[in-house]
Design an enzyme around this catalytic site. Structure first.
Site, PDB file in Angstrom:
ATOM      1  N   HIS A 272      90.459  62.440 -11.274  1.00 21.00           N
ATOM      2  CA  HIS A 272      91.347  63.147 -11.073  1.00 21.00           C
ATOM      3  C   HIS A 272      91.452  63.509  -9.393  1.00 21.00           C
ATOM      4  O   HIS A 272      90.524  63.383  -8.754  1.00 21.00           O
ATOM      5  CB  HIS A 272      91.242  64.747 -11.569  1.00 21.00           C
ATOM      6  CG  HIS A 272      91.529  65.167 -12.675  1.00 21.00           C
ATOM      7  ND1 HIS A 272      91.904  66.392 -13.000  1.00 21.00           N
ATOM      8  CD2 HIS A 272      91.925  64.371 -13.763  1.00 21.00           C
ATOM      9  CE1 HIS A 272      92.460  66.438 -14.449  1.00 21.00           C
ATOM     10  NE2 HIS A 272      92.591  64.993 -14.786  1.00 21.00           N
TER      11      HIS A 272
ATOM     12  N   TYR B 211      94.019  76.374 -10.999  1.00 21.33           N
ATOM     13  CA  TYR B 211      93.190  77.425 -10.819  1.00 21.33           C
ATOM     14  C   TYR B 211      94.120  78.708 -10.140  1.00 21.33           C
ATOM     15  O   TYR B 211      94.862  78.445  -9.419  1.00 21.33           O
ATOM     16  CB  TYR B 211      92.067  77.469  -9.392  1.00 21.33           C
ATOM     17  CG  TYR B 211      91.075  76.529  -9.758  1.00 21.33           C
ATOM     18  CD1 TYR B 211      91.224  75.267  -9.857  1.00 21.33           C
ATOM     19  CD2 TYR B 211      89.781  77.171 -10.034  1.00 21.33           C
ATOM     20  CE1 TYR B 211      89.830  74.378 -10.228  1.00 21.33           C
ATOM     21  CE2 TYR B 211      88.695  76.475 -10.530  1.00 21.33           C
ATOM     22  CZ  TYR B 211      88.828  74.879 -10.503  1.00 21.33           C
ATOM     23  OH  TYR B 211      87.499  74.112 -10.671  1.00 21.33           O
TER      24      TYR B 211
ATOM     25  N   PRO C 126      80.903  79.195 -12.145  1.00 17.70           N
ATOM     26  CA  PRO C 126      81.473  77.971 -12.441  1.00 17.70           C
ATOM     27  C   PRO C 126      82.542  77.638 -11.775  1.00 17.70           C
ATOM     28  O   PRO C 126      83.315  76.572 -11.977  1.00 17.70           O
ATOM     29  CB  PRO C 126      81.543  78.003 -13.955  1.00 17.70           C
ATOM     30  CG  PRO C 126      81.764  79.572 -14.448  1.00 17.70           C
ATOM     31  CD  PRO C 126      80.580  80.124 -13.366  1.00 17.70           C
TER      32      PRO C 126
ATOM     33  N   LYS D  71      80.333  73.218  -9.826  1.00 16.18           N
ATOM     34  CA  LYS D  71      79.105  72.940  -9.151  1.00 16.18           C
ATOM     35  C   LYS D  71      78.006  72.919 -10.046  1.00 16.18           C
ATOM     36  O   LYS D  71      76.970  72.004  -9.512  1.00 16.18           O
ATOM     37  CB  LYS D  71      78.801  73.680  -7.843  1.00 16.18           C
ATOM     38  CG  LYS D  71      79.860  73.511  -6.739  1.00 16.18           C
ATOM     39  CD  LYS D  71      79.680  72.192  -6.136  1.00 16.18           C
ATOM     40  CE  LYS D  71      81.161  71.703  -5.878  1.00 16.18           C
ATOM     41  NZ  LYS D  71      81.620  70.276  -5.770  1.00 16.18           N
TER      42      LYS D  71
ATOM     43  N   TYR E 159      84.676  70.484  -2.881  1.00 17.33           N
ATOM     44  CA  TYR E 159      84.981  70.685  -4.246  1.00 17.33           C
ATOM     45  C   TYR E 159      84.498  68.942  -4.789  1.00 17.33           C
ATOM     46  O   TYR E 159      83.919  69.085  -6.047  1.00 17.33           O
ATOM     47  CB  TYR E 159      86.271  70.681  -4.739  1.00 17.33           C
ATOM     48  CG  TYR E 159      86.965  70.985  -6.069  1.00 17.33           C
ATOM     49  CD1 TYR E 159      87.183  69.945  -7.007  1.00 17.33           C
ATOM     50  CD2 TYR E 159      87.040  72.225  -6.651  1.00 17.33           C
ATOM     51  CE1 TYR E 159      87.361  69.993  -8.233  1.00 17.33           C
ATOM     52  CE2 TYR E 159      87.194  72.323  -8.178  1.00 17.33           C
ATOM     53  CZ  TYR E 159      87.356  71.402  -8.901  1.00 17.33           C
ATOM     54  OH  TYR E 159      87.554  71.642 -10.315  1.00 17.33           O
TER      55      TYR E 159
HETATM   56  P1  FAS Z   1      70.344  73.372 -18.880  1.00 21.78           P
HETATM   57  O1  FAS Z   1      70.450  74.925 -19.084  1.00 21.78           O
HETATM   58  O2  FAS Z   1      71.620  72.507 -19.069  1.00 21.78           O
HETATM   59  O3  FAS Z   1      69.209  72.568 -19.502  1.00 21.78           O
HETATM   60  C1  FAS Z   1      68.274  73.097 -19.796  1.00 21.78           C
HETATM   61  C2  FAS Z   1      67.299  72.636 -21.159  1.00 21.78           C
HETATM   62  O4  FAS Z   1      65.895  73.187 -21.116  1.00 21.78           O
HETATM   63  C3  FAS Z   1      68.007  73.166 -22.189  1.00 21.78           C
HETATM   64  O5  FAS Z   1      68.420  72.197 -23.160  1.00 21.78           O
HETATM   65  C4  FAS Z   1      67.036  74.116 -23.125  1.00 21.78           C
HETATM   66  O6  FAS Z   1      67.054  74.066 -24.140  1.00 21.78           O
HETATM   67  C5  FAS Z   1      65.651  73.593 -22.598  1.00 21.78           C
HETATM   68  N1  FAS Z   1      64.589  74.757 -22.446  1.00 21.78           N
HETATM   69  C6  FAS Z   1      64.783  75.940 -21.911  1.00 21.78           C
HETATM   70  N2  FAS Z   1      63.556  76.414 -21.973  1.00 21.78           N
HETATM   71  C7  FAS Z   1      62.704  75.503 -22.782  1.00 21.78           C
HETATM   72  C8  FAS Z   1      61.204  75.654 -22.984  1.00 21.78           C
HETATM   73  N3  FAS Z   1      60.661  76.774 -22.758  1.00 21.78           N
HETATM   74  N4  FAS Z   1      60.780  74.630 -23.387  1.00 21.78           N
HETATM   75  C9  FAS Z   1      61.583  73.083 -23.752  1.00 21.78           C
HETATM   76  N5  FAS Z   1      62.683  73.247 -23.415  1.00 21.78           N
HETATM   77  C10 FAS Z   1      63.344  74.384 -22.663  1.00 21.78           C
HETATM   78  N6  FAS Z   1      78.832  74.433 -14.851  1.00 21.78           N
HETATM   79  C11 FAS Z   1      79.999  73.961 -14.533  1.00 21.78           C
HETATM   80  O7  FAS Z   1      80.011  73.316 -13.506  1.00 21.78           O
HETATM   81  N7  FAS Z   1      81.189  74.537 -15.145  1.00 21.78           N
HETATM   82  C12 FAS Z   1      81.149  75.092 -16.256  1.00 21.78           C
HETATM   83  O8  FAS Z   1      82.183  75.232 -16.941  1.00 21.78           O
HETATM   84  C13 FAS Z   1      80.058  75.490 -16.564  1.00 21.78           C
HETATM   85  N8  FAS Z   1      80.006  76.146 -17.792  1.00 21.78           N
HETATM   86  C14 FAS Z   1      78.634  76.919 -18.293  1.00 21.78           C
HETATM   87  C15 FAS Z   1      78.589  77.637 -19.181  1.00 21.78           C
HETATM   88  C16 FAS Z   1      77.496  78.431 -19.720  1.00 21.78           C
HETATM   89  C17 FAS Z   1      77.376  79.081 -21.053  1.00 21.78           C
HETATM   90  C18 FAS Z   1      76.372  78.071 -19.125  1.00 21.78           C
HETATM   91  C19 FAS Z   1      75.056  78.635 -19.522  1.00 21.78           C
HETATM   92  C20 FAS Z   1      76.260  77.085 -18.035  1.00 21.78           C
HETATM   93  C21 FAS Z   1      77.526  76.524 -17.446  1.00 21.78           C
HETATM   94  N9  FAS Z   1      77.599  75.738 -16.390  1.00 21.78           N
HETATM   95  C22 FAS Z   1      78.586  75.358 -16.024  1.00 21.78           C
HETATM   96  C23 FAS Z   1      76.546  75.180 -15.679  1.00 21.78           C
HETATM   97  C24 FAS Z   1      75.876  74.511 -16.553  1.00 21.78           C
HETATM   98  O9  FAS Z   1      76.472  73.045 -16.574  1.00 21.78           O
HETATM   99  C25 FAS Z   1      74.526  74.055 -15.797  1.00 21.78           C
HETATM  100  O10 FAS Z   1      74.622  73.811 -14.486  1.00 21.78           O
HETATM  101  C26 FAS Z   1      73.719  72.762 -16.350  1.00 21.78           C
HETATM  102  O11 FAS Z   1      73.650  72.983 -17.589  1.00 21.78           O
HETATM  103  C27 FAS Z   1      72.503  72.493 -15.536  1.00 21.78           C
HETATM  104  O12 FAS Z   1      71.723  71.621 -16.369  1.00 21.78           O
HETATM  105  P2  FAS Z   1      70.266  71.813 -16.295  1.00 21.78           P
HETATM  106  O13 FAS Z   1      69.753  72.310 -15.243  1.00 21.78           O
HETATM  107  O14 FAS Z   1      69.798  70.456 -16.825  1.00 21.78           O
HETATM  108  O15 FAS Z   1      69.936  73.237 -17.531  1.00 21.78           O
HETATM  109  C1  PHB Z   2      85.728  73.097 -17.259  1.00 19.36           C
HETATM  110  O1  PHB Z   2      86.458  71.847 -17.545  1.00 19.36           O
HETATM  111  O2  PHB Z   2      84.826  73.301 -17.936  1.00 19.36           O
HETATM  112  C2  PHB Z   2      85.605  73.452 -16.009  1.00 19.36           C
HETATM  113  C3  PHB Z   2      86.150  72.895 -14.994  1.00 19.36           C
HETATM  114  C4  PHB Z   2      86.330  73.417 -13.460  1.00 19.36           C
HETATM  115  C5  PHB Z   2      85.431  74.486 -13.315  1.00 19.36           C
HETATM  116  C6  PHB Z   2      84.747  75.141 -14.242  1.00 19.36           C
HETATM  117  C7  PHB Z   2      84.752  74.713 -15.715  1.00 19.36           C
HETATM  118  O3  PHB Z   2      85.578  75.122 -12.172  1.00 19.36           O
END
Ligand code: FAS
Ligand code: PHB
Length: 396
Positions: free
Chosen positions: A72, A201, A295, A299, A387
């Site tokens: 994109h 957005y 989000p 980032k 971005y």
């Molecule tokens: P993660 O949380 O992805 O991974 C951590 C892992 O550790 C998990 O698999 C968990 O099961 C495991 N874990 C936890 N405790 C443990 C334990 N005691 N023992 C063993 N394993 C354990 N970011 C965006 O950029 N755009 C978005 O739209 C967006 N939407 C999101 C929606 C939700 C609901 C959430 C919670 C986050 C969102 N994020 C988004 C942010 C997300 O993408 C995170 O930044 C990303 O998953 C970070 O990756 P990790 O640091 O690996 O953490």
């Molecule tokens: C998504 O596609 O999940 C998404 C894209 C941009 C954002 C947040 C989420 O800023």
């Protein structure tokens, strides 16, 4: 069992770190609490910065991304009934972003880890990380009904915001800076072809909306809702009607989203949080275990990847010549980027969302800032450069 680097958590941070370490000849073990199907299905991020794409390719996980990822070159801002495109390449020396869901990144990294070596244990619930102030830290975990122990040279907490690794840093040795927001996102996945080429957005007096995508056939859409909102209070028609209302354009009154079955709905709270430092003794924190962003700036996943890239380089240097220089600089190096991303995510969030307590004056300030971005190449460049992601080695 013993390993050089014990990794708690098999999300993007832990999996990418394991792959980059493997490529550098550093052995690691990844302990993931959930099962494979759960982590591969968990809907989260959708936008990858170029640095993240480059790292996935370097880790050997770029094939499907190159085949299915969608590059994109911009986003659209909508406010006051008008649309304004922000072009990335012309404002960022040619950089762009990629649409490729976090679920797919995780699938690719897991497949590679299982095929190419390196231990990845699912259903391994880490209970405690101990001895991080010694040269032989220990991870205690429950796996297949038995208490297990993994001794390590180093431990990396990649276990997300609700993980246990962060607690291994004595409370007196760590500081957490945080902010919560007075609204949340209702995120939906719909089998409906996006009628837009790039992400939209939208600021509106009804609240924020974001139109994203997962493929030419699947839309990923978000609506600002009140904290604690119940997805069950949002039947499909209400979601589509509200999205159309918030994305409406004055000079295109017939503009509508293409509708289709909504297959997933969830409410995501908005939070900013940073824990400093990101290292204590033999323990490093990476990804959401150390920092959370709302989000709006896309980032979260990219910050997690950047931590993994910086840490893998540091371990590679240590493995090659015993130097701990980059390991010792890890926290400061990452925190510069983290705080830049925190500010950008905060600015995008507070400029585009309607705080229920905000005044008409506040709304005029938001519209003025959005108009400035639309009219000024300098202001647009500041958004575009943040971005697409600042180069990993740039002073953020
Ligand atoms: P993660 O949380 O992805 O991974 C951590 C892992 O550790 C998990 O698999 C968990 O099961 C495991 N874990 C936890 N405790 C443990 C334990 N005691 N023992 C063993 N394993 C354990 N970011 C965006 O950029 N755009 C978005 O739209 C967006 N939407 C999101 C929606 C939700 C609901 C959430 C919670 C986050 C969102 N994020 C988004 C942010 C997300 O993408 C995170 O930044 C990303 O998953 C970070 O990756 P990790 O640091 O690996 O953490
Ligand atoms: C998504 O596609 O999940 C998404 C894209 C941009 C954002 C947040 C989420 O800023």
């Amino acid at each position: 069992m013993h390993t050089t680097v014990g990794i708690v958590g098999g999300g993007p941070a832990g999996l990418l770190l394991a792959r980059l370490l493997h490529r550098a000849g550093v052995d690691s073990v990844v302990l993931e609490a959930r099962d494979r199907a759960y982590v591969e299905r968990r809907q989260r991020a959708g936008i990858l910065e170029q640095a993240t794409v480059d790292a996935l390719r370097a880790a050997g996980a770029g094939a499907r991304l190159d085949a299915e990822g969608i590059p994109h070159d911009g986003i659209e801002l909508r406010f006051d009934g008008q649309a304004h495109r922000i072009d990335f390449p012309s404002l960022t020396d040619g950089r762009r972003v990629w649409v490729y869901a976090q679920t797919e990144v995780v699938k690719d990294l897991i497949a590679l880890q299982l095929a190419d070596g390196g231990t990845l244990s699912f259903g391994a619930q880490v209970r405690a990380v101990e001895g991080v102030d010694t040269d032989r830290p220990v991870i205690r975990y429950l796996h297949e009904g038995r208490e297990q122990t993994l001794t390590c040279d180093y431990v990396v907490g990649c276990d997300g915001f609700h993980g246990v690794a962060r607690a291994a840093v004595p409370a007196a040795e760590r500081t957490t800076y945080e902010r919560t927001y007075p609204y949340s996102w209702l995120g939906v996945l719909a089998e409906a072809p996006p009628v837009y080429e790039e992400l939209i957005y939208a600021h509106s007096d009804r609240g924020f909306a974001l139109a994203s995508m997962r493929s030419p056939h699947v839309s990923r859409l978000y609506l600002q809702v009140e904290n604690g909102a119940d997805p069950a209070a949002w039947p499909d028609e209400r979601i589509w009607d509200e999205l159309d209302a918030r994305l409406a354009l004055r000079d295109a009154p017939g503009w509508r989203l293409r509708r289709g079955p909504i297959t997933q709905k969830s409410v995501l709270p908005m939070r900013s949080s940073v824990t400093e430092p990101m290292r204590y003794g033999r323990l490093f924190l990476a990804g959401d275990a150390a920092h959370i962003v709302p989000p709006t700036g896309a980032k979260g996943l990219n910050l997690a990847a950047a931590d993994a890239i910086v840490l893998a380089r540091a371990f590679a240097r240590w493995a090659a010549n015993g130097s701990t220089e980059l390991l010792d600089a890890y926290s400061a190096t990452c925190l510069r980027r983290v705080w830049r991303a925190e500010h950008f995510s905060y600015a995008m969030t507070t400029t585009l969302h309607n705080d229920p307590a905000q005044s008409g004056f506040d709304t005029r300030l938001q519209l003025s800032q959005l108009a400035r971005i639309a009219d000024s190449p300098h202001a647009a460049a500041e958004l575009a450069q943040n971005y697409v992601g600042l180069p990993l080695d740039s002073p953020a």
